[in-house]
Design a protein around this motif. Structure first.
Motif, PDB file in Angstrom:
ATOM      1  N   HIS A 122       0.851  -1.193   0.000  1.00 40.94           N
ATOM      2  CA  HIS A 122       0.000   0.000   0.000  1.00 40.94           C
ATOM      3  C   HIS A 122       0.884   1.240   0.000  1.00 40.94           C
ATOM      4  N   GLY A 145      -6.092  12.339   2.422  1.00 37.03           N
ATOM      5  CA  GLY A 145      -7.105  11.307   2.303  1.00 37.03           C
ATOM      6  C   GLY A 145      -7.206  10.723   0.909  1.00 37.03           C
ATOM      7  N   ARG A 146      -6.469  11.280  -0.043  1.00 35.62           N
ATOM      8  CA  ARG A 146      -6.506  10.737  -1.405  1.00 35.62           C
ATOM      9  C   ARG A 146      -5.312   9.821  -1.655  1.00 35.62           C
ATOM     10  N   MET A 147      -4.213  10.371  -2.065  1.00 37.97           N
ATOM     11  CA  MET A 147      -3.039   9.527  -2.288  1.00 37.97           C
ATOM     12  C   MET A 147      -2.370   9.160  -0.962  1.00 37.97           C
ATOM     13  N   SER A 149      -2.789   9.705   3.491  1.00 35.71           N
ATOM     14  CA  SER A 149      -3.709  10.094   4.567  1.00 35.71           C
ATOM     15  C   SER A 149      -3.332  11.452   5.150  1.00 35.71           C
ATOM     16  N   GLN A 244      -3.790   2.101   4.663  1.00 33.20           N
ATOM     17  CA  GLN A 244      -5.009   1.999   3.876  1.00 33.20           C
ATOM     18  C   GLN A 244      -4.689   1.539   2.456  1.00 33.20           C
ATOM     19  N   THR A 246      -4.494   1.442  -1.566  1.00 29.01           N
ATOM     20  CA  THR A 246      -4.285   2.534  -2.509  1.00 29.01           C
ATOM     21  C   THR A 246      -5.617   3.037  -3.055  1.00 29.01           C
ATOM     22  N   ASN A 247      -5.835   4.330  -2.989  1.00 29.12           N
ATOM     23  CA  ASN A 247      -7.086   4.948  -3.428  1.00 29.12           C
ATOM     24  C   ASN A 247      -6.981   5.269  -4.923  1.00 29.12           C
ATOM     25  N   TRP A 248      -7.184   4.252  -5.753  1.00 26.64           N
ATOM     26  CA  TRP A 248      -6.989   4.417  -7.195  1.00 26.64           C
ATOM     27  C   TRP A 248      -7.939   5.453  -7.785  1.00 26.64           C
ATOM     28  N   ASN A 249      -9.181   5.485  -7.333  1.00 22.08           N
ATOM     29  CA  ASN A 249     -10.157   6.413  -7.896  1.00 22.08           C
ATOM     30  C   ASN A 249      -9.761   7.873  -7.701  1.00 22.08           C
ATOM     31  N   ALA A 250      -9.003   8.160  -6.641  1.00 15.14           N
ATOM     32  CA  ALA A 250      -8.651   9.542  -6.338  1.00 15.14           C
ATOM     33  C   ALA A 250      -7.392  10.010  -7.056  1.00 15.14           C
TER      34      ALA A 250
END
Length: 275
Positions: A122, A145-147, A149, A244, A246-250
């Protein structure tokens, strides 16, 4: 009751007394700012620093910044690198290079995402960076909070980024052993000042090859705390368990590459006269 002070009752203040008063630390903080031409030296003398603890787990925080390795490839031109280091494991996690800083910052973040995905990890929880190249992304993928925290940006404050110390170790440790290394005229140690000999110009590709080899050697060297393990082993074996996914959508809409398509109206296309 009020008191009347008559200037005639006091001796004239000498120039030496005035200079002594202005030279006191609590007064010089204002007067020196008017004369100082080096903001880093000024902040180092007057701004309180913070001593932070070393993270316990890899992936907790990475520190990133740009630098120019001390090698010339054409006259006075030096290559640019943008690099990131994991502070717990002391491991370099991403590095990109070029002949200028143009576009290098986005390519760094793409490289970072590719590396962590390739390693099956992650993305780190926190980012420590400078503001000059990163501030334009605070409303997109560098929003907390995107790529990552948490994101901490520092404006022109070298002492606030831990990576600066590792740059120094890299410069005077690994890189100093290579041909073409450029010394600093005002280095504190005489061993790091230039000598009477001429420093050779090194081909660009050879400089890059040497820098990437230095990173590999650095990562495979013993860790400063867990000396029985390499920095790379500590990085892979001691990842923070609370990271967390990986926030791919962001991040993909801002870091990915756009490809034109014939899809229209929710993905309906015409192929061989059919929908």
């Amino acid at each position: 009751t009020g008191e009347l002070h008559d200037p005639k009752d006091y001796k004239p203040i000498s120039k030496g007394a005035i200079l002594t008063w202005l030279g006191r630390w609590d007064e010089k903080i204002a007067t020196h700012r008017k004369r100082s031409g080096n903001r880093q030296v000024y902040m180092g003398a007057y701004k309180t620093y913070h001593s932070l603890d070393k993270p316990a787990y890899a992936g907790s925080i990475i520190s990133i910044d740009d630098r120019q390795p001390p090698f010339n490839y054409d006259g006075n031109n030096r290559p640019w690198f943008y690099m990131g280091i994991d502070l717990a494991s002391e491991c370099w996690v991403a590095a990109v290079h070029g002949k200028s800083k143009e576009g290098i910052i986005k390519e760094f973040y793409r490289k970072l995402v590719r590396n962590y995905h390739k390693w099956g990890l992650h993305l780190p929880a926190e980012l420590e960076c400078e503001a000059s190249l990163n501030s334009s992304f605070t409303g997109t993928f560098l929003q907390e909070g995107r790529m990552f925290s948490y994101v901490r940006m520092e404006a022109n404050k070298a002492r606030a980024k831990r990576i600066e110390r590792y740059f120094k170790d890299l410069r005077y440790g690994n890189e100093k052993q290579r041909d073409g290394w450029i010394a600093r005229h005002y280095a504190g140690a005489e061993a790091n000042q230039p000598g009477p000999w001429k420093v050779p110009v090194v081909p660009y590709n050879k400089i890059i090859e040497g820098c990437l080899k230095d990173i590999e050697d650095w990562n495979n060297a013993p860790h400063s705390v867990y000396t029985a393990k390499s920095r790379w082993q500590v990085f892979m074996e001691m990842q923070n368990p609370n990271l967390q996914p990986t926030n791919w959508n962001a991040i993909l809409p801002h870091l990915g590459y756009m490809t034109k398509t014939s899809c229209q109206l929710n993905g309906i296309i015409h192929l061989e006269n059919e929908e």
